[in-house]
Design an enzyme around this catalytic site. Structure first.
Site, PDB file in Angstrom:
ATOM      1  N   GLU A 103      54.801   9.697  37.961  1.00 16.87           N
ATOM      2  CA  GLU A 103      54.550   8.863  36.865  1.00 16.87           C
ATOM      3  C   GLU A 103      53.536   7.479  37.601  1.00 16.87           C
ATOM      4  O   GLU A 103      52.625   7.787  36.549  1.00 16.87           O
ATOM      5  CB  GLU A 103      55.334   8.108  36.047  1.00 16.87           C
ATOM      6  CG  GLU A 103      56.028   7.855  36.562  1.00 16.87           C
ATOM      7  CD  GLU A 103      57.407   7.487  37.434  1.00 16.87           C
ATOM      8  OE1 GLU A 103      57.180   9.069  38.117  1.00 16.87           O
ATOM      9  OE2 GLU A 103      58.291   7.617  37.622  1.00 16.87           O
TER      10      GLU A 103
ATOM     11  N   GLY B 103      66.150   5.303  39.005  1.00 15.74           N
ATOM     12  CA  GLY B 103      67.037   4.140  38.325  1.00 15.74           C
ATOM     13  C   GLY B 103      67.768   2.743  39.522  1.00 15.74           C
ATOM     14  O   GLY B 103      67.364   3.571  40.944  1.00 15.74           O
TER      15      GLY B 103
ATOM     16  N   LYS C 184      51.678   2.157  21.595  1.00 11.34           N
ATOM     17  CA  LYS C 184      50.358   1.752  20.532  1.00 11.34           C
ATOM     18  C   LYS C 184      49.012   2.783  20.688  1.00 11.34           C
ATOM     19  O   LYS C 184      48.399   2.674  19.441  1.00 11.34           O
ATOM     20  CB  LYS C 184      49.795   0.660  21.009  1.00 11.34           C
ATOM     21  CG  LYS C 184      48.992  -0.832  20.300  1.00 11.34           C
ATOM     22  CD  LYS C 184      50.703  -1.269  19.288  1.00 11.34           C
ATOM     23  CE  LYS C 184      49.502  -2.060  18.596  1.00 11.34           C
ATOM     24  NZ  LYS C 184      50.720  -3.088  17.275  1.00 11.34           N
TER      25      LYS C 184
ATOM     26  N   SER D 273      51.191  -5.821   7.644  1.00 11.38           N
ATOM     27  CA  SER D 273      51.694  -7.486   8.666  1.00 11.38           C
ATOM     28  C   SER D 273      49.958  -7.270   7.840  1.00 11.38           C
ATOM     29  O   SER D 273      49.061  -7.993   9.058  1.00 11.38           O
ATOM     30  CB  SER D 273      52.351  -7.341   9.605  1.00 11.38           C
ATOM     31  OG  SER D 273      51.541  -6.408  10.273  1.00 11.38           O
ATOM     32  N   GLY D 274      48.861  -6.116   8.604  1.00 10.82           N
ATOM     33  CA  GLY D 274      47.297  -6.282   8.475  1.00 10.82           C
ATOM     34  C   GLY D 274      47.214  -5.962  10.354  1.00 10.82           C
ATOM     35  O   GLY D 274      46.533  -5.393  10.325  1.00 10.82           O
ATOM     36  N   GLY D 275      47.959  -5.728  10.954  1.00  7.07           N
ATOM     37  CA  GLY D 275      47.870  -5.672  11.901  1.00  7.07           C
ATOM     38  C   GLY D 275      47.813  -3.717  11.770  1.00  7.07           C
ATOM     39  O   GLY D 275      48.012  -3.168  11.007  1.00  7.07           O
ATOM     40  N   VAL D 276      47.574  -2.980  13.219  1.00  7.19           N
ATOM     41  CA  VAL D 276      47.210  -1.977  13.765  1.00  7.19           C
ATOM     42  C   VAL D 276      48.163  -0.867  12.663  1.00  7.19           C
ATOM     43  O   VAL D 276      48.176   0.109  11.588  1.00  7.19           O
ATOM     44  CB  VAL D 276      47.075  -1.210  14.641  1.00  7.19           C
ATOM     45  CG1 VAL D 276      46.970  -0.062  15.196  1.00  7.19           C
ATOM     46  CG2 VAL D 276      46.227  -2.347  15.824  1.00  7.19           C
ATOM     47  N   ASP D 277      50.128  -1.564  13.215  1.00  3.56           N
ATOM     48  CA  ASP D 277      51.024  -0.051  13.403  1.00  3.56           C
ATOM     49  C   ASP D 277      50.745   0.060  11.334  1.00  3.56           C
ATOM     50  O   ASP D 277      51.202   0.868  11.460  1.00  3.56           O
ATOM     51  CB  ASP D 277      52.154  -0.653  14.148  1.00  3.56           C
ATOM     52  CG  ASP D 277      52.022  -0.938  15.418  1.00  3.56           C
ATOM     53  OD1 ASP D 277      50.911  -0.427  15.505  1.00  3.56           O
ATOM     54  OD2 ASP D 277      52.831  -1.955  15.448  1.00  3.56           O
ATOM     55  N   SER D 278      51.462  -1.390  10.801  1.00  4.12           N
ATOM     56  CA  SER D 278      51.151  -0.874   9.283  1.00  4.12           C
ATOM     57  C   SER D 278      50.287  -0.618   8.488  1.00  4.12           C
ATOM     58  O   SER D 278      50.441   0.103   7.932  1.00  4.12           O
ATOM     59  CB  SER D 278      51.766  -2.653   9.249  1.00  4.12           C
ATOM     60  OG  SER D 278      50.568  -3.479   9.169  1.00  4.12           O
ATOM     61  N   SER D 279      49.036  -1.010   9.334  1.00  7.23           N
ATOM     62  CA  SER D 279      47.957  -0.884   8.239  1.00  7.23           C
ATOM     63  C   SER D 279      47.458   0.849   8.594  1.00  7.23           C
ATOM     64  O   SER D 279      47.261   1.970   7.784  1.00  7.23           O
ATOM     65  CB  SER D 279      46.759  -1.338   9.280  1.00  7.23           C
ATOM     66  OG  SER D 279      46.535  -2.471   8.913  1.00  7.23           O
TER      67      SER D 279
ATOM     68  N   HIS E  48      57.762   8.968  42.571  1.00  7.82           N
ATOM     69  CA  HIS E  48      57.333   8.958  41.618  1.00  7.82           C
ATOM     70  C   HIS E  48      56.070   9.440  41.123  1.00  7.82           C
ATOM     71  O   HIS E  48      55.270   8.897  41.508  1.00  7.82           O
ATOM     72  CB  HIS E  48      57.325   7.714  41.383  1.00  7.82           C
ATOM     73  CG  HIS E  48      58.521   6.581  40.995  1.00  7.82           C
ATOM     74  ND1 HIS E  48      59.214   6.283  39.960  1.00  7.82           N
ATOM     75  CD2 HIS E  48      59.096   6.062  42.215  1.00  7.82           C
ATOM     76  CE1 HIS E  48      60.784   5.879  40.713  1.00  7.82           C
ATOM     77  NE2 HIS E  48      61.123   5.065  41.992  1.00  7.82           N
TER      78      HIS E  48
ATOM     79  N   CYS F 156      62.934  10.554  41.802  1.00  4.94           N
ATOM     80  CA  CYS F 156      63.933   9.650  42.256  1.00  4.94           C
ATOM     81  C   CYS F 156      65.441   8.717  42.996  1.00  4.94           C
ATOM     82  O   CYS F 156      66.299  10.270  43.062  1.00  4.94           O
ATOM     83  CB  CYS F 156      63.023   7.887  42.525  1.00  4.94           C
ATOM     84  SG  CYS F 156      63.343   6.317  43.812  1.00  4.94           S
ATOM     85  N   TYR F 157      65.965   7.863  42.271  1.00  7.39           N
ATOM     86  CA  TYR F 157      67.418   8.618  41.917  1.00  7.39           C
ATOM     87  C   TYR F 157      67.979   9.616  40.828  1.00  7.39           C
ATOM     88  O   TYR F 157      68.847  10.068  41.642  1.00  7.39           O
ATOM     89  CB  TYR F 157      68.003   7.030  41.040  1.00  7.39           C
ATOM     90  CG  TYR F 157      69.881   6.941  40.693  1.00  7.39           C
ATOM     91  CD1 TYR F 157      70.308   6.584  41.593  1.00  7.39           C
ATOM     92  CD2 TYR F 157      69.744   8.007  38.903  1.00  7.39           C
ATOM     93  CE1 TYR F 157      71.575   6.577  40.935  1.00  7.39           C
ATOM     94  CE2 TYR F 157      70.909   7.933  38.880  1.00  7.39           C
ATOM     95  CZ  TYR F 157      72.240   7.279  39.641  1.00  7.39           C
ATOM     96  OH  TYR F 157      73.229   7.011  39.612  1.00  7.39           O
TER      97      TYR F 157
END
Ligand code: XMP
Length: 517
Positions: A174, A55, A373, A227-233, A172, A82-83
């Site tokens: 990560e 942070g 994603k 929507s035809g995008g990845v997520d909704s498909s 860090h 870190c923080y």
């Protein structure tokens, strides 16, 4: 059986989502929660471990974010980064001080020496490069803590109280720059928290399908905003597996799709064995957007209008208030639209349904809302979706409206569609598109003077945007060869009336975002 979970307590650090990703890469489920989350709630969640993030604050300041000290008495292993590390030291009675110019303050890659008898550093070499970014340092260790790593400039680069399973690292783990960072997180999860690694996509898929079946019930129906995008498909495939033909997918063509896209989506989904409906609503959306220039306002209008179209369709298809609405919301949509303390960057369209739309349904299903994603793509593959659909680049729900700076009109949308199409064609032809995760054109609201033939022009400037990224939470601008950029530029200016200048966006995210609005 309860799924194991790690809680990531968010103190406002810029790499927090990355911590979540690293944990999930170890097949351990985790959730990011505000540092203000009450202790009771944390206890109820029964996490196997807690990670305090970094942070921007200094722990010794009165207003800096802190957590209830009693968290250390829960008996749950904690790793502070870190923080987060300094916070553990501070709350446990150690001292944190501002570092001086040449002593203890470190930014960037730093050789760090590990005590490999500490559980965190088990199996690691004696030293490695770590990524440091701190202006404060732990000048005195708290009682019962031992030193677990140091660097040349910083005496206390990691601390540990093995008996209470409390650990802190000043660097860090990560970020990619930290050598062995993944090993350190892995050690915390598996050696300290005894994680089983039970978070796999197969597991998520089966579990979610059975949860959906249970929630929707024997005769419940679902209207999916597709929507035809990845997520909704991917969600369509998941819901089809759960409830078969009780699913109705509504694709709203708001007239702000890319060139040919509406027809392509219709063609693709008409082949699937599900109820697919296309609603042509261009006029409806453009009328609502007339004279609107503010980005967040555009998003709100579009998000709401989607909702109203769903209401009309629900009525048409006899969807009752015992049925559900489903959306392909994913984790970045939730985070970037503002959750808890996170600032609202931009409200993603699926977060903007008006309350009366929500109230019309028994509930809103968003089963992908904890996935990134690339995890959604993996799930799509598991569900057997064709690769071209799974690997499609994202296209935002509000469509070209947020790629037209200023007022949205049909004329501008047509201009942008043509320019965007040329860009896409040229990138495909040069093969460059394979190296890019998202690319598109943006119609700015700036007009400049040019000369074409013998005449003066005073036309719009178009920006090209192309990025590389894995999770879309951070992104780098793509280094497209000048030759390709040149071809795109020449073609657009020659072929699209109204555009006389092309610029290439060379900002990364952060500080910019992928989209312009
Ligand atoms: P930003 O611009 O926030 O974009 O860096 C990150 C990713 O999210 C997409 N995006 C959206 N997707 N609804 C969506 O479904 C939205 O309202 C929305 N806004 C941005 C963007 O295209 C990029 O992939």
């Amino acid at each position: 059986m309860k799924r194991q979970k790690v809680i990531i307590l968010d103190f406002g650090g810029q790499y927090n989502q990355l911590i979540a990703r690293r944990v999930r890469e170890c097949n351990v489920y985790c959730e990011v929660m505000s540092y203000k989350t009450p202790l009771e709630k944390i206890r109820e969640e029964e996490p196997i471990g807690i990670i305090f993030t970094g942070g921007p604050n200094s722990v010794y300041e009165d207003f800096s974010p802190k957590t209830d000290k009693a968290i250390f008495d829960l008996g749950i292993p904690i790793l502070g980064i870190c923080y987060g590390c300094q916070l553990i030291a501070y709350l446990q009675g150690g001292k944190v001080s501002p570092a001086s110019e040449d002593m203890a303050r470190e930014y960037g890659k730093t050789e760090t020496y590990f005590d490999t008898s500490c559980s965190l550093f088990k199996g690691l070499p004696k030293s490695g490069i770590t990524w440091m970014s701190h202006g404060d340092y732990m000048s005195e260790l708290p009682e019962n803590f031992s030193l677990a790593a140091h660097s040349d400039a910083c005496p206390n680069a990691a601390i540990a109280d093995e008996s209470r399973k409390l650990y802190g690292v000043q660097f860090h783990p990560e970020v990619e720059h930290t050598q062995y960072g993944r090993d350190i997180i892995h050690n915390f999860l598996f050696c300290v928290c005894h994680a089983k690694g039970d978070w796999t996509m197969d597991d998520f898929c089966e579990r979610t399908i059975s949860e959906l079946k249970k929630e929707i019930g024997e005769d419940g129906r679902v209207l999916l905003a597709l929507s035809g995008g990845v997520d909704s498909s991917v969600l369509a495939a998941l819901l089809a597996r759960a409830i078969g033909n009780r699913l109705t997918c509504v694709f709203v063509d708001h007239g702000l799709m890319r060139k040919n896209e509406g027809d392509e989506i219709e063609a693709a989904f008409s082949k699937w064995d599900l109820n697919f409906v296309r609603v042509n609503a261009e006029r409806r959306f453009l009328d609502k957007l007339a004279n609107v220039t503010d980005p967040q306002q555009k998003r709100k209008i579009i998000g709401a209008e989607f909702g109203y179209v769903f209401l009309d369709e629900a009525d048409k298809f006899g969807i009752t208030n015992k049925d559900f609405l489903a959306q392909g919301t994913i984790y970045p949509d939730v985070i970037e639209s503002g959750k808890g303390d996170a600032e609202v960057i931009k409200s993603h369209h699926n977060r903007l349904l008006p309350p009366e739309v929500m109230a019309r349904f028994r509930g809103v299903l968003e089963p992908l809302q904890l996935l990134f994603k690339d995890e959604v793509r993996l799930l799509g593959e598991k569900l057997g979706l064709p690769r071209y659909l799974v690997m499609r680049q994202p296209f935002p729900g509000p469509g070209l409206a947020i790629r037209i700076i200023g007022e949205v009109t049909k004329q501008k949308a047509d201009m942008l569609r043509e320019a965007d199409y040329i860009m896409r064609r040229e990138l495909a032809q040069s093969g460059e598109d394979r190296n890019l995760n998202q690319f598109f054109a943006v119609l700015t609201n700036m007009r400049t003077v040019g000369v074409m033939g013998d005449g003066r022009t005073y036309d719009y400037t178009l920006a090209l945007r192309a990025v590389t990224t894995t999770d879309f939470m951070t992104a780098d601008f793509a280094r497209i060869p000048y030759e390709t950029l040149n071809r795109i530029s020449v073609r657009i200016v020659n072929e699209v009336k109204g555009i006389n200048r092309i610029v290439y966006d060379i900002t990364s995210k952060p500080p910019a975002t992928v989209e312009w609005e």
